[in-house]
Design a protein around this motif. Structure first.
Motif, PDB file in Angstrom:
ATOM      1  N   MET A  66       0.887  -1.362  -0.117  1.00  0.00           N
ATOM      2  CA  MET A  66      -0.071   0.025  -0.034  1.00  0.00           C
ATOM      3  C   MET A  66       1.033   1.107   0.062  1.00  0.00           C
ATOM      4  N   ASP A  67       0.784   1.871  -1.061  1.00  0.00           N
ATOM      5  CA  ASP A  67       2.031   2.959  -1.379  1.00  0.00           C
ATOM      6  C   ASP A  67       1.710   4.249  -0.468  1.00  0.00           C
ATOM      7  N   LEU A  68       0.353   4.459  -0.242  1.00  0.00           N
ATOM      8  CA  LEU A  68       0.175   5.657   0.591  1.00  0.00           C
ATOM      9  C   LEU A  68       0.784   5.488   2.034  1.00  0.00           C
ATOM     10  N   LEU A  69       0.475   4.342   2.393  1.00  0.00           N
ATOM     11  CA  LEU A  69       0.925   3.891   3.871  1.00  0.00           C
ATOM     12  C   LEU A  69       2.479   3.911   3.961  1.00  0.00           C
ATOM     13  N   LYS A  70       3.189   3.232   2.829  1.00  0.00           N
ATOM     14  CA  LYS A  70       4.700   3.279   3.016  1.00  0.00           C
ATOM     15  C   LYS A  70       5.099   4.617   2.993  1.00  0.00           C
ATOM     16  N   GLU A  71       4.665   5.566   1.996  1.00  0.00           N
ATOM     17  CA  GLU A  71       5.150   6.972   2.086  1.00  0.00           C
ATOM     18  C   GLU A  71       4.906   7.655   3.366  1.00  0.00           C
ATOM     19  N   LYS A  72       3.817   7.379   3.810  1.00  0.00           N
ATOM     20  CA  LYS A  72       3.624   7.972   5.357  1.00  0.00           C
ATOM     21  C   LYS A  72       4.607   7.391   6.433  1.00  0.00           C
ATOM     22  N   ILE A  73       5.040   6.017   6.421  1.00  0.00           N
ATOM     23  CA  ILE A  73       6.057   5.618   7.197  1.00  0.00           C
ATOM     24  C   ILE A  73       7.354   6.276   6.760  1.00  0.00           C
ATOM     25  N   VAL A  74       7.603   6.503   5.666  1.00  0.00           N
ATOM     26  CA  VAL A  74       8.959   6.742   5.275  1.00  0.00           C
ATOM     27  C   VAL A  74       8.923   8.500   5.844  1.00  0.00           C
ATOM     28  N   LYS A  75       7.970   8.966   5.659  1.00  0.00           N
ATOM     29  CA  LYS A  75       8.044  10.511   5.958  1.00  0.00           C
ATOM     30  C   LYS A  75       7.726  10.815   7.508  1.00  0.00           C
ATOM     31  N   GLU A  76       7.129  10.071   8.070  1.00  0.00           N
ATOM     32  CA  GLU A  76       6.821  10.373   9.666  1.00  0.00           C
ATOM     33  C   GLU A  76       7.218   9.354  10.605  1.00  0.00           C
ATOM     34  N   GLY A  77       7.711   8.228  10.144  1.00  0.00           N
ATOM     35  CA  GLY A  77       8.028   7.143  10.959  1.00  0.00           C
ATOM     36  C   GLY A  77       9.699   7.690  11.718  1.00  0.00           C
ATOM     37  N   LYS A  78       9.600   7.057  12.934  1.00  0.00           N
ATOM     38  CA  LYS A  78      11.103   7.207  13.412  1.00  0.00           C
ATOM     39  C   LYS A  78      11.745   6.184  13.999  1.00  0.00           C
ATOM     40  N   VAL A  79      12.786   5.813  13.282  1.00  0.00           N
ATOM     41  CA  VAL A  79      13.241   4.349  13.686  1.00  0.00           C
ATOM     42  C   VAL A  79      14.195   4.682  15.185  1.00  0.00           C
ATOM     43  N   LEU A  80      13.486   3.983  16.102  1.00  0.00           N
ATOM     44  CA  LEU A  80      13.972   4.125  17.700  1.00  0.00           C
ATOM     45  C   LEU A  80      15.239   3.186  17.990  1.00  0.00           C
ATOM     46  N   SER A  81      15.275   2.083  17.219  1.00  0.00           N
ATOM     47  CA  SER A  81      16.295   1.189  17.432  1.00  0.00           C
ATOM     48  C   SER A  81      15.980   0.187  16.288  1.00  0.00           C
ATOM     49  N   ASP A  82      16.979  -0.738  16.097  1.00  0.00           N
ATOM     50  CA  ASP A  82      17.110  -1.901  15.143  1.00  0.00           C
ATOM     51  C   ASP A  82      15.820  -2.413  15.035  1.00  0.00           C
ATOM     52  N   THR A  83      15.034  -2.549  16.142  1.00  0.00           N
ATOM     53  CA  THR A  83      13.882  -3.366  16.113  1.00  0.00           C
ATOM     54  C   THR A  83      12.388  -2.475  16.237  1.00  0.00           C
ATOM     55  N   VAL A  84      12.688  -1.379  16.775  1.00  0.00           N
ATOM     56  CA  VAL A  84      11.362  -0.395  17.127  1.00  0.00           C
ATOM     57  C   VAL A  84      11.106   0.700  16.213  1.00  0.00           C
ATOM     58  N   LEU A  85       9.743   1.040  15.628  1.00  0.00           N
ATOM     59  CA  LEU A  85       9.498   1.937  14.704  1.00  0.00           C
ATOM     60  C   LEU A  85       8.480   2.669  15.503  1.00  0.00           C
ATOM     61  N   LYS A  86       8.723   4.120  15.558  1.00  0.00           N
ATOM     62  CA  LYS A  86       7.722   4.860  15.909  1.00  0.00           C
ATOM     63  C   LYS A  86       6.746   5.660  15.017  1.00  0.00           C
ATOM     64  N   VAL A  87       5.698   5.570  15.194  1.00  0.00           N
ATOM     65  CA  VAL A  87       4.381   6.056  13.981  1.00  0.00           C
ATOM     66  C   VAL A  87       3.338   6.520  15.154  1.00  0.00           C
ATOM     67  N   ASP A  88       3.772   7.430  15.820  1.00  0.00           N
ATOM     68  CA  ASP A  88       2.748   7.899  16.699  1.00  0.00           C
ATOM     69  C   ASP A  88       2.044   9.090  16.146  1.00  0.00           C
ATOM     70  N   SER A  89       2.529   9.572  14.872  1.00  0.00           N
ATOM     71  CA  SER A  89       1.816  10.711  14.336  1.00  0.00           C
ATOM     72  C   SER A  89       0.515  10.294  13.422  1.00  0.00           C
ATOM     73  N   PHE A  90       0.273   9.026  13.141  1.00  0.00           N
ATOM     74  CA  PHE A  90      -0.829   8.353  12.244  1.00  0.00           C
ATOM     75  C   PHE A  90      -1.583   7.192  12.921  1.00  0.00           C
ATOM     76  N   LEU A  91      -0.975   6.599  13.675  1.00  0.00           N
ATOM     77  CA  LEU A  91      -1.180   5.330  14.268  1.00  0.00           C
ATOM     78  C   LEU A  91      -1.458   4.805  15.776  1.00  0.00           C
ATOM     79  N   ASN A  92      -0.273   5.381  16.409  1.00  0.00           N
ATOM     80  CA  ASN A  92      -0.325   4.739  17.810  1.00  0.00           C
ATOM     81  C   ASN A  92      -0.525   6.093  18.841  1.00  0.00           C
ATOM     82  N   HIS A  93      -0.809   7.221  18.356  1.00  0.00           N
ATOM     83  CA  HIS A  93      -1.257   8.194  19.256  1.00  0.00           C
ATOM     84  C   HIS A  93      -2.096   9.071  18.584  1.00  0.00           C
TER      85      HIS A  93
END
Ligand code: G4P
Ligand code: NA
Ligand code: NA
Length: 189
Positions: A1-28
């Protein structure tokens, strides 16, 4: 799903090698327009199945599950993590181990909301080790429901949940699969 991937790339923050923060659209914060697309994409992936109920777990599974329910006209049930004053009567319960929190949690669903007549799809925000989904599968089995599949917004392909479920013969539809978070870089499968 391209729209989702774009959002992950634009707004996701890599917190560690295993954890991705996506608070701006999914978790908060929730992005309702993106979430609507997510619901419609799940509906499209499972269009060959008759789904009578969407099953998820609080809290971050509720938004994508609700959008799927809206798209297909099915009710949405979320497993609760804490016993509440109003959550009484007969319950299906299961134990879920959280790797991130390193603790066992009990999840429950009232027997009023799942029955052997139900064809269920299980939805969650993240698929990591699959412990939450395992608990939901257990609850669906106790209720005698048929589970047509599992839909996750983001699957972390480098953790073992997806593999474990697919090896059990469970259909898993993930809208974005992340292959690696190493070197502060989001790599999709
Ligand atoms: P599992 O169910 O697949 O085994 O996941 P795990 O125990 O490892 O995860 C516990 C919690 O952390 C779950 O949310 C899960 O969705 C979330 N999670 C796992 N990996 C990630 C990640 O890389 N990024 C983010 N943002 N979340 C992740 P929860 O505690 O149930 O919280 P809620 O948000 O649903 O309330
Ligand atoms: Na979740
Ligand atoms: Na979560």
């Amino acid at each position: 799903m391209d729209l989702l991937k774009e959002k992950i790339v634009k707004e996701g923050k890599v917190l560690s090698d295993t954890v991705l923060k996506v608070d701006s659209f999914l978790n908060h914060q929730i992005d309702p327009l993106l979430m609507k697309e997510i619901g419609e994409e799940f509906a499209n992936r499972f269009k060959d199945e008759v789904i009578t109920k969407v099953l998820t777990i609080e809290s971050s599974g509720i938004a994508p599950a609700t959008m799927l329910g809206l798209a297909i006209g099915a009710k949405v049930v979320f497993a609760r993590k804490k016993k509440s004053l109003t959550l009484s009567g007969d319950l299906y319960t299961s134990k879920v181990y959280s790797f991130t929190k390193q603790e066992m949690n009990e999840i429950s669903v009232s027997k009023d909301f799942l029955s052997p007549d139900d064809n269920v799809v299980i939805i969650d925000d993240f698929l990591a080790n699959g412990e939450a989904v395992k608990g939901l599968l257990d609850i669906a089995e106790q209720a005698g429901c048929k589970v047509v599949g599992v839909g996750t917004v983001i699957e972390k392909g480098f953790q073992n949940g997806g593999k474990m479920l697919r090896e059990k013969g469970v259909r898993v539809e993930s809208l974005a699969i992340i292959k690696s978070l190493k070197n502060n870089t989001i790599e999709f499968a």
